[in-house]
Design a protein around this motif. Structure first.
Motif, PDB file in Angstrom:
ATOM      1  N   ARG A  93      -5.692  13.499  10.041  1.00 24.23           N
ATOM      2  CA  ARG A  93      -5.542  12.194  10.704  1.00 24.23           C
ATOM      3  C   ARG A  93      -4.261  11.475  10.293  1.00 24.23           C
ATOM      4  O   ARG A  93      -3.994  10.380  10.780  1.00 24.23           O
ATOM      5  CB  ARG A  93      -6.743  11.307  10.357  1.00 24.23           C
ATOM      6  CG  ARG A  93      -8.091  11.957  10.622  1.00 24.23           C
ATOM      7  CD  ARG A  93      -9.232  11.136  10.084  1.00 24.23           C
ATOM      8  NE  ARG A  93      -9.453   9.918  10.829  1.00 24.23           N
ATOM      9  CZ  ARG A  93     -10.293   8.942  10.447  1.00 24.23           C
ATOM     10  NH1 ARG A  93     -10.974   9.049   9.320  1.00 24.23           N
ATOM     11  NH2 ARG A  93     -10.443   7.865  11.185  1.00 24.23           N
ATOM     12  N   CYS A  94      -3.497  12.082   9.400  1.00 29.34           N
ATOM     13  CA  CYS A  94      -2.349  11.395   8.794  1.00 29.34           C
ATOM     14  C   CYS A  94      -1.066  11.591   9.602  1.00 29.34           C
ATOM     15  O   CYS A  94      -0.703  12.725   9.943  1.00 29.34           O
ATOM     16  CB  CYS A  94      -2.145  11.913   7.370  1.00 29.34           C
ATOM     17  SG  CYS A  94      -0.776  11.116   6.502  1.00 29.34           S
ATOM     18  N   PRO A  95      -0.329  10.508   9.892  1.00 34.95           N
ATOM     19  CA  PRO A  95       0.936  10.634  10.633  1.00 34.95           C
ATOM     20  C   PRO A  95       2.054  11.264   9.802  1.00 34.95           C
ATOM     21  O   PRO A  95       3.051  11.733  10.362  1.00 34.95           O
ATOM     22  CB  PRO A  95       1.274   9.181  10.992  1.00 34.95           C
ATOM     23  CG  PRO A  95       0.575   8.356   9.962  1.00 34.95           C
ATOM     24  CD  PRO A  95      -0.677   9.086   9.628  1.00 34.95           C
ATOM     25  N   LEU A  96       1.909  11.305   8.481  1.00 39.06           N
ATOM     26  CA  LEU A  96       2.931  11.885   7.612  1.00 39.06           C
ATOM     27  C   LEU A  96       2.588  13.299   7.165  1.00 39.06           C
ATOM     28  O   LEU A  96       3.327  13.893   6.375  1.00 39.06           O
ATOM     29  CB  LEU A  96       3.124  11.003   6.364  1.00 39.06           C
ATOM     30  CG  LEU A  96       3.577   9.561   6.589  1.00 39.06           C
ATOM     31  CD1 LEU A  96       3.698   8.833   5.257  1.00 39.06           C
ATOM     32  CD2 LEU A  96       4.907   9.509   7.333  1.00 39.06           C
ATOM     33  N   VAL A 108       1.141  12.991  -1.828  1.00 39.40           N
ATOM     34  CA  VAL A 108       2.433  13.543  -2.224  1.00 39.40           C
ATOM     35  C   VAL A 108       3.585  12.842  -1.518  1.00 39.40           C
ATOM     36  O   VAL A 108       4.757  13.030  -1.879  1.00 39.40           O
ATOM     37  CB  VAL A 108       2.487  15.066  -1.916  1.00 39.40           C
ATOM     38  CG1 VAL A 108       1.470  15.815  -2.752  1.00 39.40           C
ATOM     39  CG2 VAL A 108       2.278  15.329  -0.433  1.00 39.40           C
ATOM     40  N   LYS A 109       3.279  12.014  -0.535  1.00 38.18           N
ATOM     41  CA  LYS A 109       4.317  11.303   0.240  1.00 38.18           C
ATOM     42  C   LYS A 109       4.220   9.792   0.053  1.00 38.18           C
ATOM     43  O   LYS A 109       4.592   9.028   0.952  1.00 38.18           O
ATOM     44  CB  LYS A 109       4.213  11.672   1.709  1.00 38.18           C
ATOM     45  CG  LYS A 109       4.528  13.128   2.006  1.00 38.18           C
ATOM     46  CD  LYS A 109       4.423  13.433   3.482  1.00 38.18           C
ATOM     47  CE  LYS A 109       4.917  14.824   3.791  1.00 38.18           C
ATOM     48  NZ  LYS A 109       6.380  14.941   3.656  1.00 38.18           N
ATOM     49  N   ALA A 110       3.696   9.364  -1.088  1.00 40.75           N
ATOM     50  CA  ALA A 110       3.499   7.938  -1.317  1.00 40.75           C
ATOM     51  C   ALA A 110       4.793   7.144  -1.203  1.00 40.75           C
ATOM     52  O   ALA A 110       4.792   5.999  -0.727  1.00 40.75           O
ATOM     53  CB  ALA A 110       2.883   7.724  -2.706  1.00 40.75           C
ATOM     54  N   GLU A 111       5.904   7.754  -1.614  1.00 38.29           N
ATOM     55  CA  GLU A 111       7.183   7.030  -1.559  1.00 38.29           C
ATOM     56  C   GLU A 111       7.652   6.796  -0.126  1.00 38.29           C
ATOM     57  O   GLU A 111       8.524   5.956   0.119  1.00 38.29           O
ATOM     58  CB  GLU A 111       8.259   7.808  -2.337  1.00 38.29           C
ATOM     59  CG  GLU A 111       8.090   7.776  -3.849  1.00 38.29           C
ATOM     60  CD  GLU A 111       6.949   8.667  -4.342  1.00 38.29           C
ATOM     61  OE1 GLU A 111       6.460   9.498  -3.538  1.00 38.29           O
ATOM     62  OE2 GLU A 111       6.538   8.502  -5.512  1.00 38.29           O
ATOM     63  N   GLN A 112       7.106   7.515   0.858  1.00 36.89           N
ATOM     64  CA  GLN A 112       7.534   7.354   2.256  1.00 36.89           C
ATOM     65  C   GLN A 112       6.666   6.365   3.026  1.00 36.89           C
ATOM     66  O   GLN A 112       6.965   6.048   4.177  1.00 36.89           O
ATOM     67  CB  GLN A 112       7.485   8.728   2.953  1.00 36.89           C
ATOM     68  CG  GLN A 112       8.383   9.768   2.332  1.00 36.89           C
ATOM     69  CD  GLN A 112       8.265  11.104   3.032  1.00 36.89           C
ATOM     70  OE1 GLN A 112       7.975  11.188   4.217  1.00 36.89           O
ATOM     71  NE2 GLN A 112       8.513  12.188   2.293  1.00 36.89           N
ATOM     72  N   VAL A 113       5.578   5.919   2.420  1.00 37.85           N
ATOM     73  CA  VAL A 113       4.660   5.011   3.134  1.00 37.85           C
ATOM     74  C   VAL A 113       5.269   3.621   3.212  1.00 37.85           C
ATOM     75  O   VAL A 113       5.787   3.111   2.220  1.00 37.85           O
ATOM     76  CB  VAL A 113       3.290   4.957   2.418  1.00 37.85           C
ATOM     77  CG1 VAL A 113       2.379   3.960   3.090  1.00 37.85           C
ATOM     78  CG2 VAL A 113       2.654   6.346   2.419  1.00 37.85           C
ATOM     79  N   PRO A 152       0.835  -1.208   0.000  1.00 35.75           N
ATOM     80  CA  PRO A 152       0.000   0.000   0.000  1.00 35.75           C
ATOM     81  C   PRO A 152       0.865   1.252   0.000  1.00 35.75           C
ATOM     82  O   PRO A 152       1.917   1.288   0.641  1.00 35.75           O
ATOM     83  CB  PRO A 152      -0.801  -0.132   1.297  1.00 35.75           C
ATOM     84  CG  PRO A 152       0.065  -0.966   2.201  1.00 35.75           C
ATOM     85  CD  PRO A 152       0.758  -1.942   1.291  1.00 35.75           C
ATOM     86  N   LYS A 153       0.396   2.287  -0.701  1.00 37.66           N
ATOM     87  CA  LYS A 153       1.187   3.509  -0.810  1.00 37.66           C
ATOM     88  C   LYS A 153       0.445   4.757  -0.349  1.00 37.66           C
ATOM     89  O   LYS A 153       0.942   5.866  -0.546  1.00 37.66           O
ATOM     90  CB  LYS A 153       1.650   3.693  -2.272  1.00 37.66           C
ATOM     91  CG  LYS A 153       2.728   2.706  -2.698  1.00 37.66           C
ATOM     92  CD  LYS A 153       3.981   2.858  -1.856  1.00 37.66           C
ATOM     93  CE  LYS A 153       5.069   1.877  -2.245  1.00 37.66           C
ATOM     94  NZ  LYS A 153       6.255   2.011  -1.375  1.00 37.66           N
ATOM     95  N   HIS A 154      -0.712   4.583   0.250  1.00 33.45           N
ATOM     96  CA  HIS A 154      -1.396   5.734   0.838  1.00 33.45           C
ATOM     97  C   HIS A 154      -1.490   5.514   2.347  1.00 33.45           C
ATOM     98  O   HIS A 154      -1.794   4.409   2.794  1.00 33.45           O
ATOM     99  CB  HIS A 154      -2.797   5.914   0.250  1.00 33.45           C
ATOM    100  CG  HIS A 154      -3.404   7.251   0.559  1.00 33.45           C
ATOM    101  ND1 HIS A 154      -3.939   7.565   1.793  1.00 33.45           N
ATOM    102  CD2 HIS A 154      -3.537   8.377  -0.202  1.00 33.45           C
ATOM    103  CE1 HIS A 154      -4.382   8.811   1.775  1.00 33.45           C
ATOM    104  NE2 HIS A 154      -4.161   9.326   0.594  1.00 33.45           N
ATOM    105  N   PRO A 155      -1.216   6.541   3.166  1.00 27.47           N
ATOM    106  CA  PRO A 155      -1.274   6.366   4.623  1.00 27.47           C
ATOM    107  C   PRO A 155      -2.620   5.854   5.110  1.00 27.47           C
ATOM    108  O   PRO A 155      -2.682   5.098   6.096  1.00 27.47           O
ATOM    109  CB  PRO A 155      -1.005   7.783   5.151  1.00 27.47           C
ATOM    110  CG  PRO A 155      -0.232   8.446   4.075  1.00 27.47           C
ATOM    111  CD  PRO A 155      -0.762   7.891   2.779  1.00 27.47           C
TER     112      PRO A 155
END
Length: 355
Positions: free
Chosen positions: A322-325, A350-355, A279-282
């Motif tokens: 609600r997102c931790p990122l 916009v932070k999909a690569e960090q998930v 998965p790539k969305h928080p």
């Protein structure tokens, strides 16, 4: 129908040979005294022939309103925009419109109460509702209600309609179907009512079956039977299925592709294996982390907060609060598009690569 009207409703083909329906930038907005409520806000979906698309998300994310829009049964106060392109399997089933081979019908352009959409609704697209006790009429027998759809879409012969209804009840595993034809909804158990609802939906051999949380009110054993039944019927008939649920375990069992919805938007769209293993969305990751497991020994994770009310929303990601990122000035700076990060894998983050 005039040529001008046909040109207004029929759109050029997209070239996707396996697509039964394409949904493009679908919006369902309700004008209330307090402001504009955006129940569905720019949804894109592709329903493929003989496959199951799962739509998952928390309550209030717009799943059921999306399914209502596909059938054009949104309440009168709702305004539907965008495109719902249906590629009909049998053009002869559709009344009041001349459809050249290969061209889809844009359901948004049709009169919601006209004969064209009424020939599509139940004939090409059928729906299993969440609560069959409310969906069935309490003063008509199960047999009469199934036969009504058959008489509208398949045959005007009541004897033939009766035989089709009886055979359909047999196919869905209804016990003693001859007796059930003459019984009323309150005389059936929850599992039997759901089977009758599935039978009514499948009696006219639709191209697309929409299942809106069809197992919510059933116990676990009956739930498993209903899920197995839908899968078997899909494999046997080639019907495409849109399966709407909040249960990721059901999504894993039923779906080929998955659209994760949040606050009226699709935030992640991919195949079921990728969704569970990459998965790539928080929000998707948070949903997966909240699944109970016998093997887990740590505390079950939860998603803090609730889905915001879809009215007068601030710019940026709907999951921002609600997102931790979440990052101020980045995630809340403006609208975030649904972008493709890998073949067939689209994410609204916009932070999909960090998930």
């Amino acid at each position: 129908m005039t040529v001008r009207a046909r040109e207004e409703f029929v759109k050029p083909a997209s070239g996707r040979e396996d697509a039964v329906m394409e949904v493009k930038n679908l919006k369902v907005h309700f004008q209330l005294d307090e402001g504009l409520l955006k129940a569905v806000d720019g949804v894109d979906l592709t329903i493929r022939r003989g496959r199951t698309l799962g739509i998952v998300g928390e309550s209030g994310c717009g799943k059921s309103v999306t399914s209502q829009a596909l059938l054009r049964i949104v309440p009168a106060s709702g305004k539907v925009e965008g495109e719902i392109l249906l590629y009909p399997s049998d053009r002869s089933k559709i009344d009041g419109i001349d459809i050249p081979d290969g061209d889809p019908v844009d359901l948004v352009g049709l009169d919601g109460k006209g004969r064209t959409i009424r020939s599509i609704r139940g004939g090409e697209i059928a729906m299993i509702f969440q609560e069959p006790m409310k969906a069935f009429s309490p003063i008509h027998t199960i047999g009469d209600q199934i036969m009504e759809a058959i008489l509208l879409h398949k045959t005007a012969n009541r004897k033939e309609a009766y035989d089709i209804a009886l055979e359909t009840l047999r196919k869905v595993g209804m016990s003693n179907p001859e007796q059930r034809m003459d019984e009323y909804p309150h005389q059936l158990s929850g599992g039997m009512r759901q089977r009758a609802m599935i039978a009514m939906a499948l009696s006219c051999e639709p191209s697309i079956l929409i299942a809106d949380e069809p197992t919510t009110a059933l116990d676990v054993t009956v739930q498993a039977q209903v899920l197995q039944l839908i899968n078997e019927l899909r494999d046997h008939t080639g019907t495409s299925v849109i399966f709407i649920t909040h249960d990721l375990g059901v999504i894993a069992e039923m779906s080929d592709e998955v659209a994760v919805m949040y606050l009226g938007k699709v935030v992640e769209y991919t195949d079921v294996d990728t969704l569970f293993y990459g998965p790539k969305h928080p929000y998707t990751k948070a949903l997966l982390n909240s699944i109970p497991s016998v093997a887990r020994r740590d505390r079950l994770e939860s998603i803090e907060g609730t889905v915001p009310f879809p009215m007068n929303l601030p710019p940026g990601c709907g999951f921002y609060s609600r997102c931790p990122l979440a990052e101020d000035g980045v995630c809340n700076a403006g609208d975030i598009p649904l972008r493709e990060i890998a073949r067939g894998h689209r994410v609204r983050c916009v932070k999909a690569e960090q998930v």
